[in-house]
Design a protein around this motif. Structure first.
Motif, PDB file in Angstrom:
ATOM      1  N   VAL A 210       0.818  -1.216   0.000  1.00 52.89           N
ATOM      2  CA  VAL A 210       0.000   0.000   0.000  1.00 52.89           C
ATOM      3  C   VAL A 210       0.853   1.267   0.000  1.00 52.89           C
ATOM      4  N   GLY A 211       2.150   1.134   0.116  1.00 52.93           N
ATOM      5  CA  GLY A 211       3.045   2.289   0.095  1.00 52.93           C
ATOM      6  C   GLY A 211       4.415   1.882  -0.421  1.00 52.93           C
ATOM      7  N   GLY A 212       5.330   2.837  -0.456  1.00 49.00           N
ATOM      8  CA  GLY A 212       6.684   2.513  -0.878  1.00 49.00           C
ATOM      9  C   GLY A 212       7.400   1.680   0.173  1.00 49.00           C
ATOM     10  N   ASP A 213       8.408   0.937  -0.241  1.00 49.30           N
ATOM     11  CA  ASP A 213       9.146   0.116   0.720  1.00 49.30           C
ATOM     12  C   ASP A 213      10.609   0.029   0.277  1.00 49.30           C
ATOM     13  N   LEU A 214      11.484   0.592   1.094  1.00 50.49           N
ATOM     14  CA  LEU A 214      12.912   0.635   0.755  1.00 50.49           C
ATOM     15  C   LEU A 214      13.596  -0.723   0.872  1.00 50.49           C
ATOM     16  N   ARG A 215      12.901  -1.700   1.447  1.00 50.77           N
ATOM     17  CA  ARG A 215      13.474  -3.042   1.499  1.00 50.77           C
ATOM     18  C   ARG A 215      13.561  -3.678   0.113  1.00 50.77           C
ATOM     19  N   VAL A 216      12.744  -3.200  -0.817  1.00 52.80           N
ATOM     20  CA  VAL A 216      12.763  -3.775  -2.164  1.00 52.80           C
ATOM     21  C   VAL A 216      14.088  -3.488  -2.868  1.00 52.80           C
TER      22      VAL A 216
END
Length: 284
Positions: A210-216
């Motif tokens: 549902v939002g950005g994720d820096l783990r990607v």
């Protein structure tokens, strides 16, 4: 004589401390997988044992990768390589002890500054990871001429450089979010962008849907360390079946295109995460 000393040589075996670390991580992965099933601990809306499970798998793969890379060091750098290995082992042990300990206590390890003890644990984790990042950087410098094969050499270089970039994305997670600055609750930093951590996410990986994720980009970038060298080895293995791959220049060009593409992908995934766009929107 200098040329002989500078020639990359193989050790008698892979670095033992790193192999022991990988073995311990394999056991940790099994134990935490069992605990995730029989004793799920809900932390920020997810099974807390999944975090050490994921980290143990990732650290195990990283340890084996670094152990292999150390075998490519020239003879006169082998002692330095053994020292670097111990830094990696120490750093990874500190991180895993902190993560497993936090889950056992039913709380978070990352970004937790709610008490002096939690702040100290979080600071020790940050120091350990910074040390591991520096070790990887030193290896990138030492292995700049790691192979006589141009494609393999490029794959190692690109894998290390993109891997360093992917690891560095983690530092973007350590800044407090606007909501945390407005209402401090003992947490400073987040994986997600635009939404709180712990919301809807991809199963097991936990990446926000549902939002950005820096783990990607962090995950994708780090594993360039394995993906690009494996590509080079794969091209070499296919030489007997694909005549075009017998040409060293062809293999080099394929690795070059793949390396540039991989680097661009990490940049795009980072920008996507910072914009608060979930990775699932790419496939939706």
């Amino acid at each position: 004589m200098t040329a002989v000393l500078d020639r990359p040589v193989r050790q008698h075996g892979l670095n033992r401390p790193l192999l022991v670390l990988a073995a311990v991580m394999a056991v940790t992965a099994v134990v935490t997988l069992v605990l995730a099933v029989v004793d799920p601990v809900q932390i920020t809306g997810t099974d807390g044992w999944l975090k050490p499970l994921k980290f143990s798998i990732s650290i195990g793969i990283y340890a084996v990768t670094i152990a292999w890379l150390l075998t490519l060091l020239p003879a006169r750098r082998q002692r330095l390589g053994r020292g670097l290995a111990w830094v990696v082992v120490a750093g990874m042990v500190v991180e895993m002890v902190a993560i497993v300990g936090a889950v056992a206590l039913g709380t978070t390890s990352h970004f937790n500054v709610s008490t002096p003890l939690h702040s100290a644990v979080w600071a020790s984790m940050g120091t350990a990871i910074a040390a591991v990042w520096l070790v990887t950087l030193v290896l990138a410098v030492l292995l700049w001429r790691a192979s006589d094969d141009a494609a393999r050499r490029l794959a190692i270089r690109a894998g290390l450089l993109v891997g360093l970039a992917g690891m560095a994305v983690a530092f973007l997670m350590t800044s407090p979010t606007p909501d945390q600055l407005d209402s401090f609750s003992g947490i400073a930093g987040a994986h997600a962008v635009g939404v709180p951590d712990g919301g809807a996410g991809i199963p097991l990986l936990g990446w926000s849907t549902v939002g950005g994720d820096l783990r990607v980009p962090h995950f994708v970038g780090m594993h360039a360390l394995q993906v690009l060298p494996l590509l080079a080895f794969g091209l070499e293995a296919l030489r007997a079946r694909v005549p075009a791959l017998q040409n060293a220049g062809t293999r080099f060009r394929i690795v070059a295109v793949a390396s540039v593409g991989y680097a661009v992908l990490v940049v795009l995934l980072t920008l996507q995460a910072l914009a608060g766009i979930p990775v699932t929107s790419t496939f939706g």
